[in-house]
Design a protein around this motif. Structure first.
Motif, short mmCIF file in Angstrom:
data_model
loop_
_atom_site.label_atom_id
_atom_site.label_comp_id
_atom_site.label_asym_id
_atom_site.label_seq_id
_atom_site.Cartn_x
_atom_site.Cartn_y
_atom_site.Cartn_z
N PHE A 56 29.94 74.07 17.02
CA PHE A 56 31.31 73.58 17.13
C PHE A 56 31.58 73.03 18.54
CE2 PHE A 56 31.91 76.08 13.33
CZ PHE A 56 32.80 75.30 12.61
N ASN A 57 30.68 73.29 19.47
CA ASN A 57 30.85 72.88 20.85
C ASN A 57 30.23 71.50 21.05
OD1 ASN A 57 30.19 72.52 23.72
ND2 ASN A 57 31.00 74.60 23.94
N LYS A 58 31.07 70.51 21.29
CA LYS A 58 30.60 69.13 21.42
C LYS A 58 29.65 68.95 22.59
CE LYS A 58 32.18 64.35 21.69
NZ LYS A 58 33.36 63.46 21.71
N GLU A 59 29.97 69.54 23.73
CA GLU A 59 29.12 69.40 24.90
C GLU A 59 27.73 69.97 24.66
OE1 GLU A 59 32.36 70.64 25.19
OE2 GLU A 59 33.07 68.63 25.75
N GLU A 60 27.66 71.13 24.02
CA GLU A 60 26.36 71.74 23.72
C GLU A 60 25.58 70.87 22.73
OE1 GLU A 60 26.92 75.79 22.47
OE2 GLU A 60 27.81 76.35 24.39
N ALA A 61 26.29 70.32 21.75
CA ALA A 61 25.63 69.45 20.77
C ALA A 61 25.09 68.19 21.45
CB ALA A 61 26.59 69.09 19.64
N LEU A 62 25.88 67.60 22.34
CA LEU A 62 25.42 66.42 23.06
C LEU A 62 24.23 66.73 23.96
CD1 LEU A 62 28.85 64.81 24.00
CD2 LEU A 62 27.06 63.75 22.59
N PHE A 63 24.26 67.91 24.59
CA PHE A 63 23.14 68.31 25.44
C PHE A 63 21.86 68.46 24.62
CE2 PHE A 63 20.54 71.68 27.39
CZ PHE A 63 20.22 71.04 28.59
N ARG A 64 21.96 69.16 23.49
CA ARG A 64 20.79 69.36 22.63
C ARG A 64 20.30 68.01 22.08
NH1 ARG A 64 16.27 70.70 21.73
NH2 ARG A 64 15.64 71.87 19.89
#
Length: 151
Positions: free
Chosen positions: A135-143
């Motif tokens: 649900f965390n956009k920043e974490e998804a973008l990082f991955r």
């Protein structure tokens, strides 16, 4: 979406799901492993289902039209993502996101998608396998940047 929101949404629709499947309150209570009294209290919105009951509803009624209108094509993925806060286990086959998903980015063999209902993010490869969900956009973008940098 977080656990409380999911509990609230599923609790409000348990009766609709029960009726959709043509179950009596006794039968639905037995399927979910709760007492009929508890089910009645949930259906009358006097109380909310507990987490275990919500997980059971999502798992046992994932094909429900009511469930799909609420959570899209991936109710179990949403439950997993809420429970674990994110999923970083490669290679779980999806149907590719033709419905309920918008593609935020696409690079090489990977797509970063967002669910239009739950708003969570996932990364799938060109064959429709899920590599990540959060649900965390920043974490998804990082991955996503980690995966696409490998290409």
């Amino acid at each position: 979406m977080d656990r409380e929101v999911l509990i609230e949404q599923v609790s409000k629709r348990i009766k609709l799901i029960r009726v959709e499947f043509g179950y009596t309150q006794n039968r639905m209570a037995a399927i979910l492993g709760v007492s009929k009294k508890t089910l009645v209290q949930i259906e009358k919105e006097r109380t909310q289902a507990n987490w275990t009951t919500v997980v059971a509803v999502c798992a046992l009624f994932k094909e429900s039209d009511i469930m799909r209108s609420m959570l899209g094509d991936a109710p179990l993925e949403i439950i997993e993502t809420v429970a674990h806060e994110q999923i970083d286990l490669p290679k779980r086959k999806t149907i590719g996101g033709k419905m309920w998903w918008t593609t935020a980015e696409e690079k090489g063999q990977y797509k970063l998608q967002q669910n239009v209902i739950s708003q969570h993010f996932r990364i799938i490869d060109e064959h429709g396998y899920r590599w990540y969900s959060s649900f965390n956009k920043e974490e998804a973008l990082f991955r996503y940047s980690q995966l696409t940098t490998k290409d």
